[in-house]
Design a protein around this motif. Structure first.
Motif, PDB file in Angstrom:
ATOM      1  N   GLY A 105       0.790  -1.220   0.000  1.00 39.20           N
ATOM      2  CA  GLY A 105       0.000   0.000   0.000  1.00 39.20           C
ATOM      3  C   GLY A 105       0.821   1.268   0.000  1.00 39.20           C
ATOM      4  N   LEU A 106       2.132   1.173  -0.272  1.00 39.17           N
ATOM      5  CA  LEU A 106       3.007   2.353  -0.244  1.00 39.17           C
ATOM      6  C   LEU A 106       3.273   2.900  -1.634  1.00 39.17           C
ATOM      7  CD1 LEU A 106       5.626   1.208   2.420  1.00 39.17           C
ATOM      8  CD2 LEU A 106       3.832   2.890   2.710  1.00 39.17           C
ATOM      9  N   GLY A 107       3.067   2.084  -2.695  1.00 42.32           N
ATOM     10  CA  GLY A 107       3.491   2.460  -4.043  1.00 42.32           C
ATOM     11  C   GLY A 107       2.909   3.775  -4.520  1.00 42.32           C
ATOM     12  N   LEU A 108       1.571   3.912  -4.518  1.00 40.49           N
ATOM     13  CA  LEU A 108       0.946   5.124  -5.034  1.00 40.49           C
ATOM     14  C   LEU A 108       1.185   6.320  -4.117  1.00 40.49           C
ATOM     15  CD1 LEU A 108      -2.406   3.728  -6.455  1.00 40.49           C
ATOM     16  CD2 LEU A 108      -0.428   4.581  -7.729  1.00 40.49           C
ATOM     17  N   GLY A 109       1.342   6.061  -2.824  1.00 42.45           N
ATOM     18  CA  GLY A 109       1.688   7.160  -1.920  1.00 42.45           C
ATOM     19  C   GLY A 109       3.045   7.741  -2.253  1.00 42.45           C
ATOM     20  N   ILE A 110       4.026   6.863  -2.552  1.00 37.93           N
ATOM     21  CA  ILE A 110       5.367   7.315  -2.946  1.00 37.93           C
ATOM     22  C   ILE A 110       5.294   8.038  -4.285  1.00 37.93           C
ATOM     23  CG2 ILE A 110       7.665   6.508  -3.624  1.00 37.93           C
ATOM     24  CD1 ILE A 110       7.329   4.260  -1.582  1.00 37.93           C
ATOM     25  N   VAL A 111       4.514   7.487  -5.228  1.00 34.73           N
ATOM     26  CA  VAL A 111       4.362   8.123  -6.541  1.00 34.73           C
ATOM     27  C   VAL A 111       3.845   9.552  -6.391  1.00 34.73           C
ATOM     28  CG1 VAL A 111       2.938   8.088  -8.622  1.00 34.73           C
ATOM     29  CG2 VAL A 111       4.097   6.008  -7.879  1.00 34.73           C
ATOM     30  N   LYS A 112       2.834   9.735  -5.554  1.00 36.75           N
ATOM     31  CA  LYS A 112       2.256  11.078  -5.366  1.00 36.75           C
ATOM     32  C   LYS A 112       3.290  12.047  -4.795  1.00 36.75           C
ATOM     33  CE  LYS A 112      -1.706  13.389  -3.213  1.00 36.75           C
ATOM     34  NZ  LYS A 112      -2.204  13.933  -4.473  1.00 36.75           N
TER      35      LYS A 112
END
Length: 646
Positions: A611-618
């Motif tokens: 659940g960290l991927g899109l948070g890092i992308v943003k």
């Protein structure tokens, strides 16, 4: 013990310690809450006791004022105080604060909302002990006795006196002096003392009880804090042990393998790989040792091949060096977590061209041995001419892309024609003719076969054709391996300066697509619509991480066959470039859309994502002063749009 099992054990111990720490924290919070509640109960109890004392003082004040002034307004207030205390009249809000001191004439009194509940009932509801309640009851009893005295004084002001039955039925002249003497006499003060004495005793009991409770909670809090401190020390010890285990079992062996990798990249093939262990790193070292030996043998064989292959060998050696350098960089790179998913696919992509090269070399050795030792002087001139033409002109394999069924049918027809021409072993020569790289007609081959030594001529031409085909196979395989290695180098390159660089977006995205080729080629069609845009100034490493996460999410959303469309456009009238990545996957549910960029939120099954991927992308996009948003419909797919300033 394997590293996986060891890490599971360490992780479990740390989790258990954290859970114990959490339980102790919750318990401490509850104890503190109970302590606060105890203080609130104490304050409430004090207020109730004080209300009893205050009501007695208010009754005294107003009845004294009445007997002195004769003003019936004060008698009315006296009766209201009694009614409120006995629960016969609603108790106004904020009655426990200063209330009757503000009432000096009838205009000051207003109707206020409240509930009917006697002071005695509220004392019972407050949870007083029997002993405490008995003290307050005793105080109220004495207060009620004082009320009787005050009632005699009030009636004396009206000229009413008790009869033999204790009723105020005897009428006489109002006796104000008698009433005043009752209100200010020694008996009145004695009654007041009898009221205040149990109240004071109640305060002592309450203080002893609440102090004991507070002390109990404080001792429990100290115990919990000591336990938490002990757990924290154990947790720090466990984490220190975890660090030592990781250093000894993972970091140190990997550093040794890195040193070996550097030696191999410098062509030192004699460097030993001495690390041995039963865990995963030990297995990796063993596999690496076998790989080193195989590559060493392959390099040795290639160095002894024909001089025409020397340039190819140099290119392949350079590709291997680049691959080793990329491997060393990848070990240190922060992208190891992402590339770990692709190791199997990349290994397959590299092994495929290496296998083709090895097979081609074996075929080359056989063909060279045959061609160099064959007596060409005995061959038909037509055969020698075709062979020379094939050596100088390299054509494509004309039947290379035939399906198995088509090839069988073509071979059968060709064999029938050869048999009708009285050619010996027609099936064998039909196979050879299908593989020869030449545009000669079947009639030309038949005429050669019918000449003296014609069969040997066809064999000779076939070997020449195989030489050409194997050389092309080696060249294509080297090109394929070089392309993969080049993409890996671009992807794993780290910008140590920490400064932005100007890049071409299409190249940055293509590098990620090449790395993901092993995942994309099976049932997934990638459609690229890259328009020409300006160079943009970015952090290339971090931007690669953005495309990696978005493409990987698209692949997982498709779950089989589907399309991934990637568009790059320059926005008209603004200094922004837009990249959209659209998939035909399952889409995002409506209730999940608001949480899609939240850390630790994932729509995948447990164990498939953090659940960290899109948070890092943003965060990466925001760091570039850009923005990211998405459009999704369940069952039709999702489109992520990234806008970056030029």
């Amino acid at each position: 013990m394997s590293l996986k099992r060891l890490f599971y054990l360490i992780f479990s111990v740390n989790i258990i310690l954290l859970m114990i720490l959490g339980v102790l924290t919750i318990a401490l919070f509850k104890v503190q809450s109970a302590l606060v509640e105890s203080q609130e109960t104490r304050l409430k109890s004090i207020k109730l006791a004080d209300e009893l004392r205050q009501s007695s003082d208010d009754l005294t004040r107003f009845v004294r004022t009445y007997v002195v002034t004769g003003n019936h307004f004060y008698e009315k207030i006296f009766n209201e105080i009694l009614a409120i205390r006995n629960g016969e009249k609603p108790r106004p809000e904020n009655y426990d604060r200063i209330y009757w001191d503000f009432i000096v004439d009838p205009s000051d009194q207003k109707e206020e909302p409240g509930t009917k509940m006697s002071l005695h009932d509220r004392m019972i509801a407050a949870g007083f002990t029997k002993e405490e309640l008995s003290k307050l009851n005793k105080a109220q009893m004495h207060s009620d006795e004082l009320v009787n005295l005050e009632t005699i004084a009030k009636n004396a002001m009206k000229g009413l006196f008790k009869d033999s039955h204790g009723e105020f039925t005897i009428r006489k002249k109002p006796n104000r002096e008698f009433a005043i003497s009752l209100m200010y006499g020694i008996d009145y003060h004695k009654h007041k003392r009898e009221i205040m004495l149990p109240i004071d005793q109640f305060f002592q009991l309450l203080e002893n009880r609440t102090n004991a409770k507070v002390k109990e909670y404080e001792n429990y809090s100290i115990f919990l804090l000591t336990s938490m401190f002990s757990v924290i020390i154990v947790l720090i010890t466990s984490l220190s042990f975890s660090f030592i285990v990781i250093r000894e079992k993972v970091s140190s062996p990997i550093n040794k393998l890195i040193l070996v990798t550097h030696e191999i990249s410098n062509q030192n093939w004699d460097v030993p790989i001495t690390y041995e262990s039963n865990d995963e790193i030990g297995k990796l070292a063993t596999a690496f040792r076998i790989l080193k030996e195989k590559i060493s043998n392959l390099i040795y064989d290639l160095n002894h091949s024909n001089s025409n292959l020397s340039q190819t060998n140099l290119d392949l050696s350079q590709a291997l060096k680049d691959l080793k350098a990329a491997e060393a960089q990848l070990i240190h790179s922060e992208k190891m977590s992402t590339l770990g998913q692709l190791v199997a696919g990349i290994a397959h992509e590299i092994n495929t061209p290496l296998g083709s090269i090895q097979t081609a070399i074996s075929n080359l050795q056989d063909a060279f041995s045959y061609v160099l030792t064959f007596p060409t002087s005995k061959l038909p001139m037509r055969a020698i001419s075709i062979a020379n033409e094939m050596i100088t002109n390299h054509s494509e394999l004309k039947n290379a892309n035939l399906a198995t069924r088509e090839r069988r049918l073509l071979k059968k027809n060709m064999a029938n024609l050869l048999q009708k021409a009285n050619i010996n072993n027609p099936d064998h020569f039909a196979d050879l003719l299908l593989d020869i790289e030449s545009n000669q007609t079947l009639e030309s081959w038949i005429s050669i076969l019918q000449e003296s030594n014609g069969e040997n001529g066809i064999e000779y031409i076939y070997k020449i054709s195989r030489l050409n085909g194997n050389v092309k196979t080696i060249q294509n395989s080297v090109d394929r391996a070089s392309k993969i290695v080049f993409a890996l180098k671009n992807y794993s390159h780290h910008n140590f300066t920490g400064e932005k660089q100007k890049i071409q977006l299409s190249e940055n995205i293509n590098t990620v697509l090449i790395i993901y080729n092993s995942l994309l080629k099976e049932g997934i069609e990638v459609i690229k619509n890259f328009h020409e845009v300006e160079l943009i100034e970015v952090y290339p490493d971090e931007l690669s991480q953005v495309w990696t996460n978005l493409i990987h999410n698209a692949v997982q959303a498709i779950e089989g066959k589907g399309q991934i469309s990637i568009d790059i456009t320059q926005e008209i009238g603004s200094n922004f470039v837009t990249v959209s990545i659209r998939d035909t996957g399952k889409g995002i549910k409506e209730e999940d859309k608001e949480k899609i960029f939240e850390p630790f939120f994932t729509t995948k099954m447990r164990g498939e994502g953090t659940g960290l991927g899109l948070g890092i992308v943003k965060k990466i996009i925001e760091k570039h002063q850009g923005e990211i948003y998405f459009q999704s419909e369940v069952g039709f797919g999702t489109t992520f749009i990234v806008r970056l300033p030029v």
